[in-house]
Design an enzyme around this catalytic site. Sequence first.
Site, PDB file in Angstrom:
ATOM      1  N   ASP A  56       0.886  -1.166   0.000  1.00 51.75           N
ATOM      2  CA  ASP A  56       0.000   0.000   0.000  1.00 51.75           C
ATOM      3  C   ASP A  56       0.921   1.212   0.000  1.00 51.75           C
ATOM      4  O   ASP A  56       1.642   1.446   0.972  1.00 51.75           O
ATOM      5  CB  ASP A  56      -0.884  -0.030   1.254  1.00 51.75           C
ATOM      6  CG  ASP A  56      -1.817   1.174   1.325  1.00 51.75           C
ATOM      7  OD1 ASP A  56      -1.529   2.214   0.686  1.00 51.75           O
ATOM      8  OD2 ASP A  56      -2.827   1.083   2.042  1.00 51.75           O
ATOM      9  N   ARG A 146     -11.746  17.807 -12.472  1.00 58.68           N
ATOM     10  CA  ARG A 146     -10.461  17.142 -12.224  1.00 58.68           C
ATOM     11  C   ARG A 146      -9.479  18.072 -11.506  1.00 58.68           C
ATOM     12  O   ARG A 146      -8.262  17.925 -11.677  1.00 58.68           O
ATOM     13  CB  ARG A 146      -9.841  16.661 -13.557  1.00 58.68           C
ATOM     14  CG  ARG A 146     -10.567  15.492 -14.215  1.00 58.68           C
ATOM     15  CD  ARG A 146     -10.424  14.198 -13.420  1.00 58.68           C
ATOM     16  NE  ARG A 146     -11.136  13.096 -14.057  1.00 58.68           N
ATOM     17  CZ  ARG A 146     -12.417  12.785 -13.795  1.00 58.68           C
ATOM     18  NH1 ARG A 146     -13.124  13.473 -12.909  1.00 58.68           N
ATOM     19  NH2 ARG A 146     -12.980  11.753 -14.396  1.00 58.68           N
ATOM     20  N   TYR A 149      -7.338  16.060  -8.916  1.00 58.53           N
ATOM     21  CA  TYR A 149      -6.525  15.100  -9.684  1.00 58.53           C
ATOM     22  C   TYR A 149      -5.447  15.826 -10.490  1.00 58.53           C
ATOM     23  O   TYR A 149      -4.262  15.470 -10.435  1.00 58.53           O
ATOM     24  CB  TYR A 149      -7.454  14.317 -10.612  1.00 58.53           C
ATOM     25  CG  TYR A 149      -6.765  13.244 -11.428  1.00 58.53           C
ATOM     26  CD1 TYR A 149      -6.283  12.084 -10.822  1.00 58.53           C
ATOM     27  CD2 TYR A 149      -6.619  13.379 -12.806  1.00 58.53           C
ATOM     28  CE1 TYR A 149      -5.660  11.096 -11.575  1.00 58.53           C
ATOM     29  CE2 TYR A 149      -6.003  12.385 -13.564  1.00 58.53           C
ATOM     30  CZ  TYR A 149      -5.527  11.250 -12.940  1.00 58.53           C
ATOM     31  OH  TYR A 149      -4.916  10.272 -13.687  1.00 58.53           O
ATOM     32  N   VAL A 182      -7.680   6.069 -20.713  1.00 55.58           N
ATOM     33  CA  VAL A 182      -7.323   4.677 -20.979  1.00 55.58           C
ATOM     34  C   VAL A 182      -8.400   3.756 -20.410  1.00 55.58           C
ATOM     35  O   VAL A 182      -8.858   3.948 -19.276  1.00 55.58           O
ATOM     36  CB  VAL A 182      -5.957   4.338 -20.331  1.00 55.58           C
ATOM     37  CG1 VAL A 182      -5.487   2.967 -20.791  1.00 55.58           C
ATOM     38  CG2 VAL A 182      -4.909   5.396 -20.670  1.00 55.58           C
ATOM     39  N   ASP A 183      -8.770   2.762 -21.215  1.00 51.54           N
ATOM     40  CA  ASP A 183      -9.807   1.814 -20.804  1.00 51.54           C
ATOM     41  C   ASP A 183      -9.240   0.853 -19.760  1.00 51.54           C
ATOM     42  O   ASP A 183      -8.549  -0.103 -20.098  1.00 51.54           O
ATOM     43  CB  ASP A 183     -10.301   1.050 -22.036  1.00 51.54           C
ATOM     44  CG  ASP A 183     -11.655   0.408 -21.779  1.00 51.54           C
ATOM     45  OD1 ASP A 183     -12.062   0.326 -20.610  1.00 51.54           O
ATOM     46  OD2 ASP A 183     -12.295  -0.005 -22.769  1.00 51.54           O
ATOM     47  N   PRO A 185     -10.023  -0.833 -15.479  1.00 50.12           N
ATOM     48  CA  PRO A 185     -11.128  -1.075 -14.543  1.00 50.12           C
ATOM     49  C   PRO A 185     -11.594   0.186 -13.811  1.00 50.12           C
ATOM     50  O   PRO A 185     -12.799   0.393 -13.618  1.00 50.12           O
ATOM     51  CB  PRO A 185     -10.536  -2.104 -13.571  1.00 50.12           C
ATOM     52  CG  PRO A 185      -9.554  -2.859 -14.410  1.00 50.12           C
ATOM     53  CD  PRO A 185      -8.941  -1.833 -15.320  1.00 50.12           C
ATOM     54  N   ARG A 207     -13.706  13.296 -26.368  1.00 53.15           N
ATOM     55  CA  ARG A 207     -12.586  14.226 -26.119  1.00 53.15           C
ATOM     56  C   ARG A 207     -11.262  13.687 -26.659  1.00 53.15           C
ATOM     57  O   ARG A 207     -10.239  14.362 -26.580  1.00 53.15           O
ATOM     58  CB  ARG A 207     -12.506  14.592 -24.634  1.00 53.15           C
ATOM     59  CG  ARG A 207     -12.034  13.491 -23.732  1.00 53.15           C
ATOM     60  CD  ARG A 207     -12.096  13.920 -22.264  1.00 53.15           C
ATOM     61  NE  ARG A 207     -11.339  13.015 -21.439  1.00 53.15           N
ATOM     62  CZ  ARG A 207     -11.282  13.046 -20.122  1.00 53.15           C
ATOM     63  NH1 ARG A 207     -11.955  13.967 -19.454  1.00 53.15           N
ATOM     64  NH2 ARG A 207     -10.562  12.194 -19.439  1.00 53.15           N
TER      65      ARG A 207
HETATM   66  P1  NAD Z   1      -6.718   1.282 -12.052  1.00 50.56           P
HETATM   67  O1  NAD Z   1      -7.036   2.586 -11.393  1.00 50.56           O
HETATM   68  O2  NAD Z   1      -7.822   0.557 -12.715  1.00 50.56           O
HETATM   69  O3  NAD Z   1      -6.016   0.298 -11.003  1.00 50.56           O
HETATM   70  C1  NAD Z   1      -5.276   0.836  -9.984  1.00 50.56           C
HETATM   71  C2  NAD Z   1      -4.603  -0.232  -9.126  1.00 50.56           C
HETATM   72  O4  NAD Z   1      -4.069   0.513  -8.025  1.00 50.56           O
HETATM   73  C3  NAD Z   1      -5.511  -1.285  -8.535  1.00 50.56           C
HETATM   74  O5  NAD Z   1      -4.943  -2.570  -8.742  1.00 50.56           O
HETATM   75  C4  NAD Z   1      -5.536  -0.949  -7.033  1.00 50.56           C
HETATM   76  O6  NAD Z   1      -5.628  -2.098  -6.195  1.00 50.56           O
HETATM   77  C5  NAD Z   1      -4.211  -0.240  -6.861  1.00 50.56           C
HETATM   78  N1  NAD Z   1      -4.166   0.683  -5.726  1.00 50.56           N
HETATM   79  C6  NAD Z   1      -5.112   1.535  -5.313  1.00 50.56           C
HETATM   80  N2  NAD Z   1      -4.718   2.185  -4.197  1.00 50.56           N
HETATM   81  C7  NAD Z   1      -3.464   1.722  -3.925  1.00 50.56           C
HETATM   82  C8  NAD Z   1      -2.518   1.973  -2.908  1.00 50.56           C
HETATM   83  N3  NAD Z   1      -2.792   2.839  -1.910  1.00 50.56           N
HETATM   84  N4  NAD Z   1      -1.333   1.335  -2.933  1.00 50.56           N
HETATM   85  C9  NAD Z   1      -1.054   0.444  -3.919  1.00 50.56           C
HETATM   86  N5  NAD Z   1      -1.924   0.120  -4.900  1.00 50.56           N
HETATM   87  C10 NAD Z   1      -3.116   0.762  -4.891  1.00 50.56           C
HETATM   88  O7  NAD Z   1      -5.493   1.499 -13.062  1.00 50.56           O
HETATM   89  P2  NAD Z   1      -5.252   2.657 -14.144  1.00 50.56           P
HETATM   90  O8  NAD Z   1      -6.541   3.277 -14.577  1.00 50.56           O
HETATM   91  O9  NAD Z   1      -4.337   2.049 -15.137  1.00 50.56           O
HETATM   92  O10 NAD Z   1      -4.481   3.814 -13.339  1.00 50.56           O
HETATM   93  C11 NAD Z   1      -3.110   3.688 -13.003  1.00 50.56           C
HETATM   94  C12 NAD Z   1      -2.479   5.045 -12.941  1.00 50.56           C
HETATM   95  O11 NAD Z   1      -2.639   5.717 -14.211  1.00 50.56           O
HETATM   96  C13 NAD Z   1      -3.050   6.022 -11.907  1.00 50.56           C
HETATM   97  O12 NAD Z   1      -1.992   6.771 -11.351  1.00 50.56           O
HETATM   98  C14 NAD Z   1      -3.953   6.918 -12.732  1.00 50.56           C
HETATM   99  O13 NAD Z   1      -4.136   8.184 -12.140  1.00 50.56           O
HETATM  100  C15 NAD Z   1      -3.160   7.018 -14.012  1.00 50.56           C
HETATM  101  N6  NAD Z   1      -3.908   7.421 -15.212  1.00 50.56           N
HETATM  102  C16 NAD Z   1      -5.020   6.737 -15.580  1.00 50.56           C
HETATM  103  C17 NAD Z   1      -5.695   7.117 -16.744  1.00 50.56           C
HETATM  104  C18 NAD Z   1      -6.918   6.370 -17.227  1.00 50.56           C
HETATM  105  O14 NAD Z   1      -7.641   6.910 -18.089  1.00 50.56           O
HETATM  106  N7  NAD Z   1      -7.184   5.168 -16.756  1.00 50.56           N
HETATM  107  C19 NAD Z   1      -5.221   8.187 -17.508  1.00 50.56           C
HETATM  108  C20 NAD Z   1      -4.071   8.858 -17.095  1.00 50.56           C
HETATM  109  C21 NAD Z   1      -3.410   8.460 -15.941  1.00 50.56           C
END
Ligand code: NAD
Length: 247
Positions: A56, A146, A149, A182-183, A185, A207
Site C-alpha cells: 500500500d 479534475r 486530480y 485509458v480503458d 477497470p 474528447r
Molecule cells: P486502475 O485505477 O484501474 O487500477 C489501480 C490499481 O491501483 C488497482 O490494482 C488498485 O488495487 C491499486 N491501488 C489503489 N490504491 C493503492 C494503494 N494505496 N497502494 C497500492 N496500490 C493501490 O489502473 P489505471 O486506470 O491504469 O491507473 C493507473 C495510474 O494511471 C493512476 O496513477 C492513474 O491516475 C493514471 N492514469 C489513468 C488514466 C486512465 O484513463 N485510466 C489516464 C491517465 C493516468
Amino acid sequence: MRLKGKRILITAAGQGMGRASALACAAEGGKIIATDRDIALLDDLAGQGIEIAALDVTDPQAITRLADSVGPLDGLFNCAGFVHHGTILDISDEDWAFSMDLNVTSMLRLTRACLPGMLTRAADTGTASILNMASMASSIKGFPNRTAYGTTKAAVIGLTKGIAADFVRQGIRCNALCPGTVDTPSLRGRIATAADPVQAEKEFIARQPMGRLATVEDITPMVIYLLSDESRLVTGQALLVDGGVTI
Ligand code: NAD
C-alpha cells in the site's frame, strides 16, 4: 529483449496500466517485482515469472520494508494513483489530503527509499530509470471535475523534473508518463457511477480526437521505452500518449 536483466519495481500492478506494464516488461526480459495494495490481484502474475509483493503506497513503513527487501533496482515505475471527481467546491480537506498522499507523497517516499540502491546500480551499469505516472490532466491541460486530480498530477511532473535535475550526472533518469483516457477497470468504474453511464462513455471518447479510448497496450510501449536504455538521453520529460487530445 529490451529490458533484459533489469530489475524493475512497479506499483499498482494489480490491474490497468500497472498490470499491463508488468506483463509487457517481463516479456522484454525484465525481472519484475509487481506490487499492489490488493495482493490477490497479483496472484496469477506470480505464475508468469514475476515476483509479487503487497504494497500500500500510502503506508510509509511498508515502503521502507519493501525497499530494503528488494535491494538495488534498475527501474522503478510509480504507477499508483486515484481520480477525485468534482470541482473545487466538492473537494473536502480530507479528499485533498488523500489525493496528495496517494498520488504524490507516495511517489516521493518510494523513490526516496529506492534511490540509494538505484544510485549504486547506476554507478555499476551507467543508468537507472524512474518513471512516474502523471496524466494529460495536469499542468498540461485542465479538465472539468479534475481539479484535485490535475493538481496532483502537475505535482508529479514537478517531482519528476526535480529528481531528474538533481541526479542527471549520476546516471539516474526520471520521466513522467501522461496518458489520455485509458480503458481500465477504474475508468469503467467512473463510467458506471456517472449519472448517465452511456453518455459518460460517449463524452470520454469524444474528447479523444482519434475517436476511441486508449487501451493499455497503447501505453505499454512508452513504458518499456522509458525504462529501457533506448531512452538513455531522455530525462525530466512529461511524455504524452493521448490520442491527440493536446494537439
Ligand atoms: P486502475 O485505477 O484501474 O487500477 C489501480 C490499481 O491501483 C488497482 O490494482 C488498485 O488495487 C491499486 N491501488 C489503489 N490504491 C493503492 C494503494 N494505496 N497502494 C497500492 N496500490 C493501490 O489502473 P489505471 O486506470 O491504469 O491507473 C493507473 C495510474 O494511471 C493512476 O496513477 C492513474 O491516475 C493514471 N492514469 C489513468 C488514466 C486512465 O484513463 N485510466 C489516464 C491517465 C493516468
